[in-house]
Scaffold this motif. Structure first.
Motif, PDB file in Angstrom:
ATOM      1  N   SER A 113       0.841  -1.189   0.000  1.00 33.34           N
ATOM      2  CA  SER A 113       0.000   0.000   0.000  1.00 33.34           C
ATOM      3  C   SER A 113       0.879   1.243   0.000  1.00 33.34           C
ATOM      4  N   PRO A 114       0.329   2.407  -0.377  1.00 35.66           N
ATOM      5  CA  PRO A 114       1.112   3.646  -0.350  1.00 35.66           C
ATOM      6  C   PRO A 114       1.701   3.906   1.036  1.00 35.66           C
ATOM      7  N   PHE A 115       2.851   4.538   1.055  1.00 33.38           N
ATOM      8  CA  PHE A 115       3.489   4.878   2.319  1.00 33.38           C
ATOM      9  C   PHE A 115       4.096   6.264   2.204  1.00 33.38           C
ATOM     10  N   GLU A 116       4.611   6.782   3.300  1.00 33.99           N
ATOM     11  CA  GLU A 116       5.248   8.083   3.245  1.00 33.99           C
ATOM     12  C   GLU A 116       6.509   8.076   4.098  1.00 33.99           C
ATOM     13  N   LEU A 117       7.449   8.921   3.703  1.00 32.42           N
ATOM     14  CA  LEU A 117       8.667   9.139   4.468  1.00 32.42           C
ATOM     15  C   LEU A 117       8.632  10.545   5.038  1.00 32.42           C
ATOM     16  N   ILE A 118       9.056  10.680   6.276  1.00 33.56           N
ATOM     17  CA  ILE A 118       9.032  11.975   6.965  1.00 33.56           C
ATOM     18  C   ILE A 118      10.466  12.482   7.054  1.00 33.56           C
ATOM     19  N   ILE A 119      10.704  13.661   6.469  1.00 35.28           N
ATOM     20  CA  ILE A 119      12.065  14.162   6.302  1.00 35.28           C
ATOM     21  C   ILE A 119      12.233  15.514   6.979  1.00 35.28           C
ATOM     22  N   ARG A 120      13.218  15.600   7.863  1.00 36.33           N
ATOM     23  CA  ARG A 120      13.572  16.896   8.474  1.00 36.33           C
ATOM     24  C   ARG A 120      14.616  17.589   7.616  1.00 36.33           C
ATOM     25  N   GLU A 121      14.406  18.884   7.380  1.00 38.88           N
ATOM     26  CA  GLU A 121      15.353  19.702   6.626  1.00 38.88           C
ATOM     27  C   GLU A 121      15.756  20.903   7.476  1.00 38.88           C
ATOM     28  N   PRO A 122      16.942  20.897   8.053  1.00 38.62           N
ATOM     29  CA  PRO A 122      17.403  22.054   8.830  1.00 38.62           C
ATOM     30  C   PRO A 122      17.664  23.248   7.924  1.00 38.62           C
ATOM     31  N   PRO A 123      17.889  24.421   8.504  1.00 40.30           N
ATOM     32  CA  PRO A 123      18.274  25.578   7.681  1.00 40.30           C
ATOM     33  C   PRO A 123      19.609  25.315   6.999  1.00 40.30           C
ATOM     34  N   ILE A 124      19.793  25.896   5.821  1.00 43.71           N
ATOM     35  CA  ILE A 124      21.084  25.783   5.138  1.00 43.71           C
ATOM     36  C   ILE A 124      22.111  26.608   5.895  1.00 43.71           C
ATOM     37  N   ILE A 125      23.233  25.975   6.226  1.00 39.38           N
ATOM     38  CA  ILE A 125      24.325  26.663   6.907  1.00 39.38           C
ATOM     39  C   ILE A 125      25.524  26.653   5.967  1.00 39.38           C
ATOM     40  N   GLY A 126      25.998  27.833   5.605  1.00 40.41           N
ATOM     41  CA  GLY A 126      27.108  27.901   4.653  1.00 40.41           C
ATOM     42  C   GLY A 126      26.699  27.316   3.323  1.00 40.41           C
ATOM     43  N   ASP A 127      27.481  26.339   2.832  1.00 40.43           N
ATOM     44  CA  ASP A 127      27.175  25.721   1.538  1.00 40.43           C
ATOM     45  C   ASP A 127      26.648  24.297   1.707  1.00 40.43           C
ATOM     46  N   CYS A 128      26.066  23.981   2.858  1.00 40.58           N
ATOM     47  CA  CYS A 128      25.558  22.625   3.125  1.00 40.58           C
ATOM     48  C   CYS A 128      24.205  22.410   2.443  1.00 40.58           C
ATOM     49  N   LEU A 129      24.212  22.315   1.119  1.00 40.92           N
ATOM     50  CA  LEU A 129      22.971  22.128   0.376  1.00 40.92           C
ATOM     51  C   LEU A 129      22.361  20.754   0.631  1.00 40.92           C
ATOM     52  N   GLY A 130      23.143  19.839   1.188  1.00 42.01           N
ATOM     53  CA  GLY A 130      22.638  18.510   1.500  1.00 42.01           C
ATOM     54  C   GLY A 130      21.640  18.493   2.650  1.00 42.01           C
ATOM     55  N   LEU A 131      21.415  19.622   3.273  1.00 42.08           N
ATOM     56  CA  LEU A 131      20.428  19.693   4.351  1.00 42.08           C
ATOM     57  C   LEU A 131      19.020  19.927   3.812  1.00 42.08           C
ATOM     58  N   LYS A 132      18.888  20.068   2.494  1.00 48.92           N
ATOM     59  CA  LYS A 132      17.579  20.244   1.873  1.00 48.92           C
ATOM     60  C   LYS A 132      17.299  19.099   0.905  1.00 48.92           C
ATOM     61  N   THR A 133      16.021  18.822   0.710  1.00 46.44           N
ATOM     62  CA  THR A 133      15.611  17.796  -0.250  1.00 46.44           C
ATOM     63  C   THR A 133      15.316  18.472  -1.580  1.00 46.44           C
ATOM     64  N   TRP A 134      16.002  18.046  -2.638  1.00 46.25           N
ATOM     65  CA  TRP A 134      15.844  18.670  -3.945  1.00 46.25           C
ATOM     66  C   TRP A 134      14.935  17.841  -4.836  1.00 46.25           C
ATOM     67  N   GLY A 135      14.313  18.519  -5.796  1.00 48.91           N
ATOM     68  CA  GLY A 135      13.243  17.909  -6.584  1.00 48.91           C
ATOM     69  C   GLY A 135      13.609  16.617  -7.286  1.00 48.91           C
ATOM     70  N   SER A 136      14.847  16.499  -7.765  1.00 52.75           N
ATOM     71  CA  SER A 136      15.207  15.315  -8.528  1.00 52.75           C
ATOM     72  C   SER A 136      15.207  14.060  -7.664  1.00 52.75           C
ATOM     73  N   SER A 137      15.504  14.189  -6.371  1.00 54.55           N
ATOM     74  CA  SER A 137      15.529  13.002  -5.511  1.00 54.55           C
ATOM     75  C   SER A 137      14.124  12.432  -5.347  1.00 54.55           C
ATOM     76  N   TYR A 138      13.120  13.319  -5.257  1.00 53.81           N
ATOM     77  CA  TYR A 138      11.738  12.836  -5.149  1.00 53.81           C
ATOM     78  C   TYR A 138      11.263  12.264  -6.480  1.00 53.81           C
ATOM     79  N   LEU A 139      11.648  12.917  -7.564  1.00 53.45           N
ATOM     80  CA  LEU A 139      11.270  12.440  -8.891  1.00 53.45           C
ATOM     81  C   LEU A 139      11.853  11.052  -9.152  1.00 53.45           C
ATOM     82  N   LEU A 140      13.121  10.872  -8.807  1.00 53.81           N
ATOM     83  CA  LEU A 140      13.748   9.571  -8.997  1.00 53.81           C
ATOM     84  C   LEU A 140      13.143   8.538  -8.045  1.00 53.81           C
ATOM     85  N   ALA A 141      12.834   8.951  -6.821  1.00 51.56           N
ATOM     86  CA  ALA A 141      12.217   8.033  -5.860  1.00 51.56           C
ATOM     87  C   ALA A 141      10.883   7.515  -6.378  1.00 51.56           C
TER      88      ALA A 141
END
Length: 336
Positions: A113-141
């Motif tokens: 059945s459908p499911f969901e993942l719960i993702i925390r995204e902290p504020p971006i600090i410096g150049d840590c772009l990995g703290l955000k979820t970007w559109g391509s990761s959801y599209l590929l998922a």
């Protein structure tokens, strides 16, 4: 719009702190969830209709932030109003200014059945772009089921858990793609990123671990710095361990094409069945140039493009939010 700024208490009316705070709560922006099934035309029209409202809201919030709120006697109430108005403004200032948010990502599996993942995204600090979820990761998922049935059918059989097959994700960020792969493919996925990203990645893994395991998958994590054998010796000292390597949105700096190519070569198993799946959003000419450079580097090795596609989706990279449509390039690589 269901909310009109003209209906809110205005600063010149000297409303109570309670009235202003209630209005500011109504203006809270919920994190967007992208749906690749939504047509680009609908996305653009919706954003254009919202543009005027955003400008009106920004002006309203600025009027509160810049006001002395002199008619309100309690200094703590004033501070609370300024803080709340500032948060509402930051929510509208793009990824770089966004505070911490938690998003719920709906996904589907052909075998459950459908499911969901719960993702925390902290504020971006410096150049840590990995703290955000970007559109391509959801599209590929959302494409993982189809990819398993077509591009990876020789390795994966949906509905048949295979914990002995380990998948490596490079540049996992908040972990959405790797965790989705573990759940949908019912296999074990090792999520990796820079040491500075690992604390939030680990938090998200633990938050979703029970969901993934109920669906038949397993998930681990480890710090992995591309191009640094010393940093990776403990967990990834042995080369070419993985039959599947995943990466979404890994190219946004000049040195990334070479580093990503090197990482895939180091960790993808030396086997004709082994596959690497890479997706990159084509945001601008710079991104397209990085894709071309990456393909050129890969072409000079034993890793060749077996499939190459584009897929339309959404992203919220655009600071103005005027048009969140994005076309993503993705490819499957194998050793030859």
């Amino acid at each position: 719009m269901s909310i009109s700024v003209a209906d809110f208490p205005q600063v010149w009316q000297k409303p109570s702190a309670e009235e202003l705070l209630a209005s500011l709560k109504k203006l809270q922006v919920e994190p967007p969830i992208w749906n690749p099934k939504t047509s680009r035309k609908i996305i653009i029209e919706t954003c254009q209709n919202a543009a005027q409202f955003r400008r009106e809201v920004a002006a309203y919030l600025s009027s509160i932030v810049s006001s002395s709120l002199g008619w309100i006697q309690d200094d703590d109430e004033k501070e609370a109003l300024w803080d709340e108005a500032s948060r509402r403004l930051s929510e509208r200032c793009g990824r770089a200014a966004m505070g911490e948010i938690t998003r719920r990502w709906p996904l589907e599996s052909q075998t459950s059945s459908p499911f969901e993942l719960i993702i925390r995204e902290p504020p971006i600090i410096g150049d840590c772009l990995g703290l955000k979820t970007w559109g391509s990761s959801y599209l590929l998922a959302q494409s993982l089921g189809e990819i398993a049935e077509k591009s990876l059918s020789h390795l994966l059989q949906l509905g048949r858990p295979n914990q002995s097959l380990e998948v490596l994700e490079l540049g996992s960020g908040t972990g959405l793609l790797g965790m989705a792969a573990a759940a949908i493919w019912q296999t074990n996925v090792i999520l990796t990123d820079l040491p500075s990203i690992m604390a939030n990645l680990g938090f998200n893994i633990e938050r979703n671990r029970s969901t993934i395991e109920i669906l038949g998958g397993g998930v681990e994590s480890g710090a992995l710095t591309w191009g640094s054998d010393e940093d990776n010796a403990e967990r990834f000292g042995e080369k070419n361990q993985f039959k599947i390597v995943l990466a979404a949105d890994p190219l946004y700096d000049d040195d990334h094409p070479e580093l990503l190519s090197s990482a895939i070569h180091d960790h993808l198993m030396i086997d004709n069945d082994a596959r690497a799946v890479v997706m990159v959003p084509q945001r601008d000419l710079v991104t397209k140039r990085l894709i071309a450079k990456f393909l050129s580097i890969m072409a000079s090795s034993d890793l060749k493009v077996l499939e190459e596609h584009t897929l339309a989706g959404q992203d919220d990279w655009d600071e103005d939010g005027e048009d969140s449509g994005i076309e993503c390039w993705w490819a499957v690589f194998g050793r030859q």
